[in-house]
Design an enzyme around this catalytic site. Structure first.
Site, PDB file in Angstrom:
ATOM      1  N   LYS A 124      21.964  28.710  -5.171  1.00 50.69           N
ATOM      2  CA  LYS A 124      21.924  27.338  -5.704  1.00 50.69           C
ATOM      3  C   LYS A 124      21.721  26.370  -4.537  1.00 50.69           C
ATOM      4  O   LYS A 124      22.609  26.169  -3.721  1.00 50.69           O
ATOM      5  CB  LYS A 124      23.229  26.972  -6.423  1.00 50.69           C
ATOM      6  CG  LYS A 124      23.080  25.660  -7.175  1.00 50.69           C
ATOM      7  CD  LYS A 124      24.335  24.848  -7.287  1.00 50.69           C
ATOM      8  CE  LYS A 124      24.608  23.920  -6.148  1.00 50.69           C
ATOM      9  NZ  LYS A 124      23.663  22.797  -5.955  1.00 50.69           N
TER      10      LYS A 124
ATOM     11  N   GLU B 242      30.375  27.636   6.319  1.00 51.76           N
ATOM     12  CA  GLU B 242      29.770  26.997   7.484  1.00 51.76           C
ATOM     13  C   GLU B 242      29.792  25.496   7.185  1.00 51.76           C
ATOM     14  O   GLU B 242      29.121  25.042   6.273  1.00 51.76           O
ATOM     15  CB  GLU B 242      28.337  27.543   7.620  1.00 51.76           C
ATOM     16  CG  GLU B 242      27.570  27.046   8.783  1.00 51.76           C
ATOM     17  CD  GLU B 242      28.333  27.175  10.068  1.00 51.76           C
ATOM     18  OE1 GLU B 242      28.841  28.268  10.349  1.00 51.76           O
ATOM     19  OE2 GLU B 242      28.465  26.165  10.779  1.00 51.76           O
TER      20      GLU B 242
ATOM     21  N   CYS C  38      24.159  19.760  11.342  1.00 50.51           N
ATOM     22  CA  CYS C  38      25.582  20.052  11.589  1.00 50.51           C
ATOM     23  C   CYS C  38      25.826  20.188  13.089  1.00 50.51           C
ATOM     24  O   CYS C  38      26.951  20.034  13.550  1.00 50.51           O
ATOM     25  CB  CYS C  38      26.069  21.261  10.796  1.00 50.51           C
ATOM     26  SG  CYS C  38      24.918  22.598  10.752  1.00 50.51           S
TER      27      CYS C  38
ATOM     28  N   GLU D  19      32.829  13.163  10.925  1.00 41.11           N
ATOM     29  CA  GLU D  19      31.398  13.481  10.879  1.00 41.11           C
ATOM     30  C   GLU D  19      30.663  12.399  10.084  1.00 41.11           C
ATOM     31  O   GLU D  19      30.932  12.190   8.912  1.00 41.11           O
ATOM     32  CB  GLU D  19      31.182  14.851  10.218  1.00 41.11           C
ATOM     33  CG  GLU D  19      29.757  15.331  10.354  1.00 41.11           C
ATOM     34  CD  GLU D  19      29.534  16.716   9.754  1.00 41.11           C
ATOM     35  OE1 GLU D  19      30.109  17.009   8.694  1.00 41.11           O
ATOM     36  OE2 GLU D  19      28.764  17.490  10.348  1.00 41.11           O
TER      37      GLU D  19
HETATM   38  P1  ADP Z   1      26.398  17.754   1.451  1.00 46.87           P
HETATM   39  O1  ADP Z   1      27.146  16.508   1.757  1.00 46.87           O
HETATM   40  O2  ADP Z   1      25.782  18.437   2.614  1.00 46.87           O
HETATM   41  O3  ADP Z   1      25.513  17.679   0.244  1.00 46.87           O
HETATM   42  P2  ADP Z   1      28.190  19.288  -0.156  1.00 46.87           P
HETATM   43  O4  ADP Z   1      29.313  20.108   0.343  1.00 46.87           O
HETATM   44  O5  ADP Z   1      28.479  18.183  -1.096  1.00 46.87           O
HETATM   45  O6  ADP Z   1      27.506  18.792   1.164  1.00 46.87           O
HETATM   46  O7  ADP Z   1      27.081  20.194  -0.812  1.00 46.87           O
HETATM   47  C1  ADP Z   1      26.673  21.451  -0.301  1.00 46.87           C
HETATM   48  C2  ADP Z   1      26.280  22.347  -1.449  1.00 46.87           C
HETATM   49  O8  ADP Z   1      27.451  22.626  -2.221  1.00 46.87           O
HETATM   50  C3  ADP Z   1      25.288  21.719  -2.421  1.00 46.87           C
HETATM   51  O9  ADP Z   1      24.417  22.717  -2.915  1.00 46.87           O
HETATM   52  C4  ADP Z   1      26.190  21.190  -3.515  1.00 46.87           C
HETATM   53  O10 ADP Z   1      25.539  21.027  -4.764  1.00 46.87           O
HETATM   54  C5  ADP Z   1      27.233  22.283  -3.589  1.00 46.87           C
HETATM   55  N1  ADP Z   1      28.511  21.875  -4.183  1.00 46.87           N
HETATM   56  C6  ADP Z   1      29.057  20.634  -4.219  1.00 46.87           C
HETATM   57  N2  ADP Z   1      30.260  20.652  -4.847  1.00 46.87           N
HETATM   58  C7  ADP Z   1      30.476  21.944  -5.224  1.00 46.87           C
HETATM   59  C8  ADP Z   1      31.541  22.621  -5.907  1.00 46.87           C
HETATM   60  N3  ADP Z   1      32.614  21.982  -6.318  1.00 46.87           N
HETATM   61  N4  ADP Z   1      31.409  23.943  -6.109  1.00 46.87           N
HETATM   62  C9  ADP Z   1      30.327  24.628  -5.665  1.00 46.87           C
HETATM   63  N5  ADP Z   1      29.302  24.045  -5.022  1.00 46.87           N
HETATM   64  C10 ADP Z   1      29.361  22.721  -4.799  1.00 46.87           C
END
Ligand code: ADP
Length: 494
Positions: A175, A250, A284, A385
């Site tokens: 995903k 990560e 990152c 960050e």
């Molecule tokens: P960024 O700020 O880099 O978008 P996130 O941690 O919000 O960082 O998102 C990283 C990935 O994790 C994306 O693919 C996002 O859709 C997914 N994501 C966000 N929230 C969740 C969750 N609660 N469970 C699983 N995946 C998530």
């Protein structure tokens, strides 16, 4: 009309059962919709995981060299399509073409490297305590992997997960982030073209909560490989812990470059410029702190300021742009709020600090390259960050103090030191508490044959890439072969 892209499940391109889609926008001009993508729900996720589960048996029984042959074909197709893949990536993510070409190149490197692993994947043979007995350990796939990826390296990060996972015999549901689904979909399409059997790799697009969470929680997932923010990583970890499943995280960084009084200052300035403003600060491994010896502070700051002001902001597709936009408006607002925090905290704003408008930029998420001087190590702009083109300059009196400032962070991803003194360099290597340290080069530029990852809040002890990736994506099996033909004593004692 924008094109509609589908999920890839069990070898077929499918619409979501939700009937809903979301738009993928060009961050250089938010009026441009690059495509509509599936807003997947738990039912789509279930179908994708079931397909991956079903394909597990066939894939783990496909010999590793054969799996490698498919990955070699993927590598060749990536090479052939590199330019159009890079252009798609710039359109959806914003970073300049030179960088998106580099992002695709990482996927190519990872593909070749992992394909070769199909003929290595080393285990161990060790002596036995007994005669006529043979001991060895072999690697097995973990099973069904959920890969969840962010938007800043839209093809490189998926490739860091997909290639090692697949070569070791796992099947995967990926995903990608909703800001950059196209690059991941392009990569999945290439796997399809290369002849990967149905179900081995599945793609579902959608939100973190609507798609990511059901994927993490699905009972048939054996391992979650996640890259993203620390907040989300911690949610993913807690869900995995409750379900007793493996996870590899990560996450963030607050990376620093030390510039000593004996440094080649021109080189250091270049390193800081590309570390801080490359990918518009959204790596990152981005350099967001520079710790400068007080004796060279004045000269270094003057050179850095000059260089920063000369950077050209614009659409990443244009050869005249050095720095592209931020990925979306939320990110732009977040960076702006940190600039306000920096001013309130008493740091000295030397340049930037605001949204960038002007010709060719008024509909995009551009932000001025920003420098704060006189930053104290405990200020929020030196600790949190920001993920934008914002650099904090901190003064230090000696190497010990500089190292202490670098290590005073919740994160531990990348660090760097500019010095001509080999003793200082080795002291830094030994004492900087980060997963990666560079000498006389910036905090960026990882190569895929070395482990990638960090200490403390950056991860959970795992590393991606290199042979370290095998530790994440395989389980050890220890094998004892007794050819004595009798019951040996130690067998009943242990
Ligand atoms: P960024 O700020 O880099 O978008 P996130 O941690 O919000 O960082 O998102 C990283 C990935 O994790 C994306 O693919 C996002 O859709 C997914 N994501 C966000 N929230 C969740 C969750 N609660 N469970 C699983 N995946 C998530």
């Amino acid at each position: 009309m924008a094109k509609t892209f589908k999920n890839f499940i069990d070898g077929q391109w499918k619409s979501s059962r939700s009937g809903e889609t979301f738009s993928n926008l060009n961050p250089a001009d938010n009026r441009i919709v690059l495509g509509k993508f599936q807003q997947s729900n738990a039912k789509d996720v279930n179908e994708a995981v079931q397909a991956a589960d079903k394909a597990q048996k066939l894939w783990r029984n496909t010999t590793a060299p054969k799996r490698g042959e498919i990955l070699y074909r993927v590598a060749e197709l990536l090479v052939k399509n590199k330019e159009s893949l890079a252009q798609d990536m710039t359109r959806e993510m914003g970073k300049v073409l030179a960088e998106t070409r580099g992002d695709v190149q990482e996927a190519i490197d990872m593909a070749y490297y992992s394909a070769g692993e199909g003929r290595r994947m080393l285990g161990e043979t060790v002596p036995s305590e007994l005669n006529d007995k043979f001991c060895m350990s072999v690697r097995m796939p973990v099973g069904v992997v959920a890969a969840i990826t962010p938007w800043n390296f839209p093809m490189a990060i998926p490739s860091w997960k997909l290639f090692p996972a697949l070569i070791t015999g796992n099947t995967v549901v990926i995903k990608p982030a909703s800001d950059t689904p196209l690059s991941c979909l392009n990569l999945v399409k290439i796997f399809e073209q290369a002849g990967l059997p149905p179900g081995v790799l599945n793609l579902v697009t959608g939100s973190g909560t609507g798609t990511g969470m059901p994927l993490v929680d699905h009972p048939s997932i054996d391992l979650v490989s996640f890259t993203g923010s620390t907040e989300t990583g911690s949610i993913v970890a807690s869900h995995c812990a409750k379900k007793m499943r493996q996870y590899s995280l990560e996450m963030g960084g607050k990376n620093a470059i030390i510039v000593m009084d004996d440094a080649n200052l021109n080189l250091a300035v270049e390193g800081v410029i590309w570390g801080a403003y490359g990918t518009t600060g959204q790596r990152c491994t981005a350099c967001s702190r520079v710790i400068v010896h007080h004796k060279v502070m004045k000269k270094f700051t003057r050179l850095l300021l000059q260089r920063t002001k000369a950077l050209r902001l614009g659409d990443g597709l244009l050869a005249t742009s050095d720095v592209g936009p931020l990925v979306n408006e939320d990110q732009q607002q977040k960076v702006l709020s940190y600039c306000k925090i920096g001013v309130e905290e008493g740091a000295k704003l030397l340049t930037g600090g605001n949204i960038a408008k002007g010709k060719g930029r008024s509909h995009g998420n551009f932000f001025q390259p920003t420098i704060f001087a006189d930053v104290a190590p405990k200020m929020r702009i030196a600790q949190e960050e920001i993920f934008g083109p914002v650099l904090a300059i901190i003064s230090c009196r000696n190497l010990e103090r500089a190292i202490a400032i670098v290590n005073d962070s919740q994160f531990g991803l990348s660090s760097s030191i500019y010095t001509q003194d080999v003793n200082r360099a080795f002291k830094a290597i030994e004492t900087l508490d980060t997963g990666i340290t560079y000498i006389n080069s910036s905090t960026i530029g990882a190569e895929i044959q070395l482990p990638f990852g960090g200490t403390k809040g950056t991860g959970n002890g795992h590393r991606e890439a290199g042979t370290a990736a095998l530790e994440v994506f395989t389980e050890w099996k220890s094998v004892y072969i007794d050819y004595s033909g009798k019951l040996q004593k130690a067998q009943i004692e242990d």
